[in-house]
Scaffold this active site. Sequence first.
Site, mmCIF file in Angstrom:
data_model
loop_
_atom_site.group_PDB
_atom_site.id
_atom_site.type_symbol
_atom_site.label_atom_id
_atom_site.label_comp_id
_atom_site.label_asym_id
_atom_site.label_seq_id
_atom_site.Cartn_x
_atom_site.Cartn_y
_atom_site.Cartn_z
ATOM 1 N N ASP A 91 -8.862 -9.717 9.191
ATOM 2 C CA ASP A 91 -8.372 -8.362 8.883
ATOM 3 C C ASP A 91 -9.385 -7.247 9.143
ATOM 4 O OD1 ASP A 91 -5.992 -6.979 7.867
ATOM 5 O OD2 ASP A 91 -7.241 -6.372 6.189
ATOM 6 N N SER B 298 -0.936 -3.324 10.513
ATOM 7 C CA SER B 298 -0.524 -4.231 9.450
ATOM 8 C C SER B 298 0.759 -4.961 9.853
ATOM 9 C CB SER B 298 -0.266 -3.443 8.165
ATOM 10 O OG SER B 298 -1.427 -2.726 7.823
ATOM 11 N N TYR C 70 -1.294 -3.573 -6.674
ATOM 12 C CA TYR C 70 -0.997 -4.412 -5.505
ATOM 13 C C TYR C 70 -2.006 -4.285 -4.361
ATOM 14 C CZ TYR C 70 2.154 -7.405 -2.853
ATOM 15 O OH TYR C 70 2.707 -8.463 -2.184
ATOM 16 N N HIS D 229 -10.223 -2.339 11.646
ATOM 17 C CA HIS D 229 -9.121 -3.179 11.159
ATOM 18 C C HIS D 229 -8.860 -4.264 12.210
ATOM 19 C CE1 HIS D 229 -4.643 -3.214 9.622
ATOM 20 N NE2 HIS D 229 -5.372 -4.105 8.990
ATOM 21 N N ARG E 102 0.840 -1.191 0.000
ATOM 22 C CA ARG E 102 0.000 0.000 0.000
ATOM 23 C C ARG E 102 0.878 1.243 0.000
ATOM 24 N NH1 ARG E 102 -1.927 0.980 4.359
ATOM 25 N NH2 ARG E 102 -1.133 -0.750 5.571
ATOM 26 N N LYS F 98 -9.403 -2.416 1.883
ATOM 27 C CA LYS F 98 -9.142 -1.224 2.704
ATOM 28 C C LYS F 98 -9.973 -0.022 2.244
ATOM 29 C CE LYS F 98 -6.069 -3.677 4.703
ATOM 30 N NZ LYS F 98 -5.898 -4.056 6.074
ATOM 31 N N CYS G 76 1.256 -7.111 12.144
ATOM 32 C CA CYS G 76 1.478 -7.226 13.593
ATOM 33 C C CYS G 76 0.722 -8.394 14.213
ATOM 34 C CB CYS G 76 1.121 -5.921 14.290
ATOM 35 S SG CYS G 76 2.340 -4.631 14.022
ATOM 36 N N ARG H 180 2.571 -11.991 -0.293
ATOM 37 C CA ARG H 180 1.259 -12.380 0.249
ATOM 38 C C ARG H 180 0.723 -13.641 -0.410
ATOM 39 N NH1 ARG H 180 -1.206 -8.741 4.299
ATOM 40 N NH2 ARG H 180 0.381 -7.141 4.494
HETATM 41 P P1 GTP Z 1 -1.792 -7.514 7.701
HETATM 42 O O1 GTP Z 1 -2.314 -8.585 6.793
HETATM 43 O O2 GTP Z 1 -0.739 -6.689 7.047
HETATM 44 O O3 GTP Z 1 -2.878 -6.658 8.263
HETATM 45 O O4 GTP Z 1 -0.964 -8.246 8.888
HETATM 46 P P2 GTP Z 1 -1.429 -9.094 10.153
HETATM 47 O O5 GTP Z 1 -1.753 -8.189 11.281
HETATM 48 O O6 GTP Z 1 -2.460 -10.091 9.781
HETATM 49 O O7 GTP Z 1 -0.061 -9.844 10.565
HETATM 50 P P3 GTP Z 1 0.346 -11.396 10.455
HETATM 51 O O8 GTP Z 1 -0.486 -12.266 11.339
HETATM 52 O O9 GTP Z 1 0.421 -11.766 9.024
HETATM 53 O O10 GTP Z 1 1.810 -11.363 11.085
HETATM 54 C C1 GTP Z 1 2.841 -10.542 10.574
HETATM 55 C C2 GTP Z 1 4.182 -11.007 11.062
HETATM 56 O O11 GTP Z 1 4.232 -11.031 12.499
HETATM 57 C C3 GTP Z 1 4.536 -12.407 10.590
HETATM 58 O O12 GTP Z 1 5.874 -12.442 10.179
HETATM 59 C C4 GTP Z 1 4.337 -13.257 11.823
HETATM 60 O O13 GTP Z 1 5.154 -14.394 11.818
HETATM 61 C C5 GTP Z 1 4.667 -12.292 12.965
HETATM 62 N N1 GTP Z 1 3.929 -12.651 14.206
HETATM 63 C C6 GTP Z 1 2.593 -12.883 14.321
HETATM 64 N N2 GTP Z 1 2.252 -13.222 15.590
HETATM 65 C C7 GTP Z 1 3.403 -13.187 16.302
HETATM 66 C C8 GTP Z 1 3.726 -13.450 17.685
HETATM 67 O O14 GTP Z 1 2.874 -13.771 18.516
HETATM 68 N N3 GTP Z 1 5.040 -13.287 18.045
HETATM 69 C C9 GTP Z 1 6.007 -12.934 17.152
HETATM 70 N N4 GTP Z 1 7.260 -12.804 17.591
HETATM 71 N N5 GTP Z 1 5.746 -12.686 15.849
HETATM 72 C C10 GTP Z 1 4.470 -12.816 15.423
HETATM 73 C C1 SPV Z 2 -2.608 -4.341 5.429
HETATM 74 O O1 SPV Z 2 -1.664 -3.703 4.959
HETATM 75 O O2 SPV Z 2 -3.131 -4.066 6.544
HETATM 76 C C2 SPV Z 2 -3.127 -5.509 4.680
HETATM 77 C C3 SPV Z 2 -2.617 -5.753 3.324
HETATM 78 O O3 SPV Z 2 -3.998 -6.197 5.182
HETATM 79 S S1 SPV Z 2 -3.394 -4.797 2.111
HETATM 80 O O4 SPV Z 2 -4.572 -5.484 1.647
HETATM 81 O O5 SPV Z 2 -2.460 -4.610 0.998
HETATM 82 O O6 SPV Z 2 -3.792 -3.521 2.664
HETATM 83 MN MN MN Z 3 -4.498 -5.563 7.344
#
Ligand code: GTP
Ligand code: SPV
Ligand code: MN
Length: 596
Positions: free
Chosen positions: A288, A263, A212, A241, A71, A221, A265, A381
């Site tokens: 999400d 994002s 993307y 979110h 984004r 979003k 996290c 992704r």
């Molecule tokens: P978006 O799709 O961008 O909104 O991201 P998201 O909030 O869904 O994050 P996602 O669950 O994909 O995790 C992002 C990164 O954080 C990955 O590399 C995970 O491995 C890492 N991660 C997730 N949960 C944990 C945790 O409990 N501990 C640690 N150390 N890392 C974590």
């Molecule tokens: C984020 O960035 O919080 C995502 C990926 O979930 S995107 O759909 O590209 O915004």
């Molecule tokens: Mn997201």
Amino acid sequence: MSLTKSKKLNDWIEEIQAMCQPDKVVICDGSTEEYDRLMREMVASGMAVKLNEENRPNSYAFNSDPSDVARVENRTFIASVKEEDAGPTNNWIDPVELKKTMSSLYNGCMKGRTMYVIPFSMGPIGSPIAKNAVEVTDSPYVVVNMHIMARVSTEVLHLIETSDEFIPCLHSVGKPLAEGEKDSRWPCAPLEDKYIAHFPEENLIWSYGSGYGGNALLGKKCLALRIASNMARKEGWMAEHMLILRFTSPEGKQYHIAAAFPSACGKTNLAMLQSTVPGWKVETIGDDIAWMKPGKDGRLYAINPESGFFGVAPGTSDNSNPMALASIKENAIFTNVVVTEDGDVWWEDMGYDCPGGGGTDWKNNPWRQDSGEKGAHPNSRFTARASQCPVICEDWENPTGVAIDIFVFGGKRTTTMPLVHEAASFEHGVYMGATASSEATAASLDQAALRFDPFAMTPFIGYHAGDYIQHWFDMGEKLGDKAPRCFYVNWFRKTDDGKWLWPGFGENSRVLKWMCDRVEGSVGAIETPIGLMPKKEDFYFEGLDLSEDAWKELTKVDTEAFKATVESAREYLAKFGNKLPSKMTDQLEALKSRLG
Ligand code: GTP
Ligand code: SPV
Ligand code: MN
């Protein structure tokens, strides 16, 4: 011959057709036949790679242009009529001026391309919570991703034809083709020509120049957060979110948790967590976005408006998120990962070395793992249908939604923020959520820049962030004693030598269990200046390898550091001007005096 039975839709399509001048127009039906045909065409043109049918049935890999990988927040605009309605956290351009600029970019931008008209629903089709929309795009990649992420079908088109109501979403990759010009693998426009624009007064989305993720899959979003948050405020509901999960106790009692993390996290991970607390289990409802409305019983009901996951690939392994891996075994789309020599996919921290030692990297170059270069882009992704997730909740498409018991806020903080603390009241919870902060770079231990990210919504609030926080307080007032309980978590604390202090992932279930015990009233808590924290004897430690020192560190309240945080919060909130809710100031002053 008219295109559809909706005059409003036909007029809009014809207007765009005249402006963008595509070679042809295709009305999409969301069918498997359509999906397969587009994939075949993209494989033939070189845009997609079909993965090995034995390893990864019916799956495809794409590489984006290296300039178009995420984004683009600084090219994202809330073009409200009045600048003050966009507020200090959004980029603003006068809508008349922006339409003029973008119209000249759109002029002839689809030459040499097909214009796809995608009727889709965010939320279960026909549900009173769902919104019907139409995305017009010149990207077949967007069409196939929308097939997974949103409900694309002729049924939605019929609903639009009957009601003449839909949210118009216009998208172009911004790369017209001259007569006979060969297309690039991933056409897009240069950064300065990219615009992700929202016209909140018209519920209209115009996106130009990027193919993307959230820039291009406009249901996500742009619609389900930026436009929807603005509608939600006016209509008395919430678009957030947040992941949504069901956590069930050994006795069969269900708790519904909605968690807002920025994002990358940990939302997708938490949503599919494999509990390490015996007898407790997590089921996924969304990973999400949550749309939430007060129900007749006065509780807050949440639905997931999406129908798929657009998840971060790196770090997804059998250890960290086995349910995500299971969801992408087949029928998946991968973007910017490594394609291995045997036609499968690989990324960093997938849990094993790249088979064969290398393959084709996200930049489409030959790559070896031992080169030291990353093979997958950090924001690479996967796109997968939610229905393929083995722990998808049976109620994930229930149009009524699920009643939320618990809100969780958080972000990535390698220091200061404890593992978990609970708000003393909903208003305190709103303060916690509104002052949530996250580090830009998780790996950096030195002086990492701190970004305040209210409710993980900074890039997604479709209006003034001060009004947005006020809306949270208003919802709290409306829900009264039926409002969810609020908690703040941090899975990302690090030791001085850079190791994770908390194991995270499945072990996070221990924290969720403590929250449920709090809701149940079966455990007490330690009162601290920042909120309520777990007593050691109430926390489930069985089978957890965590030192006494680590627990102490994870539950320490560093008063001096928090005092500094209060001052930076005050500075941050000052830019909300007279739109800063007085309840925020009250909470901030109360926290300051508790800290002494
Ligand atoms: P978006 O799709 O961008 O909104 O991201 P998201 O909030 O869904 O994050 P996602 O669950 O994909 O995790 C992002 C990164 O954080 C990955 O590399 C995970 O491995 C890492 N991660 C997730 N949960 C944990 C945790 O409990 N501990 C640690 N150390 N890392 C974590
Ligand atoms: C984020 O960035 O919080 C995502 C990926 O979930 S995107 O759909 O590209 O915004
Ligand atoms: Mn997201």
